[in-house]
Design a protein around this motif. Structure first.
Motif, PDB file in Angstrom:
ATOM      1  N   MET A  15       1.028  -1.091   0.033  1.00 57.42           N
ATOM      2  CA  MET A  15       0.061  -0.008   0.140  1.00 57.42           C
ATOM      3  C   MET A  15       0.939   1.500  -0.118  1.00 57.42           C
ATOM      4  O   MET A  15       1.918   1.349   0.690  1.00 57.42           O
ATOM      5  CB  MET A  15      -0.927   0.113   1.120  1.00 57.42           C
ATOM      6  CG  MET A  15      -1.898   1.174   1.338  1.00 57.42           C
ATOM      7  SD  MET A  15      -2.593   1.278   2.892  1.00 57.42           S
ATOM      8  CE  MET A  15      -3.632  -0.378   3.078  1.00 57.42           C
ATOM      9  N   ASP A  19      -2.844   4.966  -2.769  1.00 61.33           N
ATOM     10  CA  ASP A  19      -3.909   4.037  -2.703  1.00 61.33           C
ATOM     11  C   ASP A  19      -4.826   4.506  -1.657  1.00 61.33           C
ATOM     12  O   ASP A  19      -5.857   3.851  -1.510  1.00 61.33           O
ATOM     13  CB  ASP A  19      -3.188   2.750  -2.441  1.00 61.33           C
ATOM     14  CG  ASP A  19      -2.257   2.021  -3.392  1.00 61.33           C
ATOM     15  OD1 ASP A  19      -2.727   2.003  -4.596  1.00 61.33           O
ATOM     16  OD2 ASP A  19      -1.426   1.675  -3.046  1.00 61.33           O
ATOM     17  N   VAL A  23      -8.298   2.757  -0.527  1.00 58.22           N
ATOM     18  CA  VAL A  23      -8.302   2.072   0.892  1.00 58.22           C
ATOM     19  C   VAL A  23      -9.693   2.865   1.799  1.00 58.22           C
ATOM     20  O   VAL A  23     -10.315   1.880   2.317  1.00 58.22           O
ATOM     21  CB  VAL A  23      -7.162   2.179   1.352  1.00 58.22           C
ATOM     22  CG1 VAL A  23      -7.079   1.500   2.788  1.00 58.22           C
ATOM     23  CG2 VAL A  23      -6.194   1.103   0.756  1.00 58.22           C
ATOM     24  N   LEU A  52      -2.187  -4.667  -0.039  1.00 63.27           N
ATOM     25  CA  LEU A  52      -3.424  -4.675  -0.616  1.00 63.27           C
ATOM     26  C   LEU A  52      -3.515  -5.677  -1.408  1.00 63.27           C
ATOM     27  O   LEU A  52      -2.585  -6.456  -1.807  1.00 63.27           O
ATOM     28  CB  LEU A  52      -3.575  -3.546  -2.059  1.00 63.27           C
ATOM     29  CG  LEU A  52      -3.097  -2.124  -1.331  1.00 63.27           C
ATOM     30  CD1 LEU A  52      -3.196  -1.208  -2.527  1.00 63.27           C
ATOM     31  CD2 LEU A  52      -4.052  -1.439  -0.385  1.00 63.27           C
ATOM     32  N   LEU A  60      -9.711  -3.389  -6.109  1.00 59.06           N
ATOM     33  CA  LEU A  60      -9.345  -3.547  -4.460  1.00 59.06           C
ATOM     34  C   LEU A  60     -10.247  -4.522  -3.777  1.00 59.06           C
ATOM     35  O   LEU A  60     -11.429  -4.237  -3.746  1.00 59.06           O
ATOM     36  CB  LEU A  60      -9.018  -2.289  -3.923  1.00 59.06           C
ATOM     37  CG  LEU A  60      -8.772  -2.369  -2.185  1.00 59.06           C
ATOM     38  CD1 LEU A  60      -7.262  -2.815  -2.297  1.00 59.06           C
ATOM     39  CD2 LEU A  60      -8.915  -1.029  -1.849  1.00 59.06           C
ATOM     40  N   TYR A  63      -7.188  -5.556   2.169  1.00 57.98           N
ATOM     41  CA  TYR A  63      -5.865  -4.861   2.670  1.00 57.98           C
ATOM     42  C   TYR A  63      -5.811  -5.354   4.138  1.00 57.98           C
ATOM     43  O   TYR A  63      -6.767  -5.812   4.881  1.00 57.98           O
ATOM     44  CB  TYR A  63      -5.994  -3.498   2.533  1.00 57.98           C
ATOM     45  CG  TYR A  63      -7.040  -2.613   3.185  1.00 57.98           C
ATOM     46  CD1 TYR A  63      -6.811  -2.482   4.602  1.00 57.98           C
ATOM     47  CD2 TYR A  63      -8.086  -2.245   2.539  1.00 57.98           C
ATOM     48  CE1 TYR A  63      -7.917  -1.617   5.251  1.00 57.98           C
ATOM     49  CE2 TYR A  63      -9.175  -1.542   3.218  1.00 57.98           C
ATOM     50  CZ  TYR A  63      -8.964  -1.403   4.566  1.00 57.98           C
ATOM     51  OH  TYR A  63     -10.016  -0.589   5.175  1.00 57.98           O
TER      52      TYR A  63
END
Length: 156
Positions: A15, A19, A23, A52, A60, A63
């Motif tokens: 990450m 990002d 997230v 991630l 995505l 995470y």
């Protein structure tokens, strides 16, 4: 129904600050009291392990963030996209978090979970985490209240 994931095609990647918008959107969609942007930025700045999980198209899926302290890893945050929950991705993320901790020479993994988060509790218990304690009034809750945290540990 459990989706069969082609594990070789899923992508784990570190990450980065770029990002955080994605997230944060995922975080806010799955947690009633989500981490703030500053929590994620501070974690990255502190050098915590932050990874991630993406599908082959780059979506995505989830995470995790892990902090290493002496010989124990602390799973700070883990999340799976709401539309992907119940498909085994939580276990995949736990596998990766534990592998990451082992790679850092950690002997165990510690985490906190809300007693009301029965789905996560069940995942952790099935994985092999055991309850070792309780932190009183650890989490913010509705109506200015606080909720305890169940503290769990997994020996790596």
């Amino acid at each position: 129904m459990m989706q069969q994931w082609d594990l070789a095609r899923l992508q784990y990647e570190p990450m980065g600050e770029a990002d955080i918008d994605q997230v944060l959107a995922l975080e806010e969609s799955v947690y009633p009291h989500p981490w703030s942007r500053a929590n994620f930025i501070d974690s990255l700045a502190s050098g915590y392990q932050a990874w991630l999980l993406r599908d082959p198209a780059g979506e995505l899926l989830g995470y995790f963030l892990v902090m290493a302290i002496v010989d124990e890893a602390h799973l700070l945050n883990v999340a799976v996209a709401a539309n992907r929950q119940g498909q085994g991705l939580g276990r995949l993320l736990l596998n990766q978090a534990c592998a990451c901790a082992r790679g850092l020479g950690m002997e165990s993994m510690l985490l906190e979970v809300r007693p009301t988060n029965t789905r996560a509790l069940a995942i952790y218990q099935r994985y092999g985490f055991i309850q070792i304690g309780r932190r009183k009034a650890y989490y913010p809750a509705a109506n200015q209240q606080r909720e305890d945290a169940i503290v769990m540990r997994f020996v790596l």
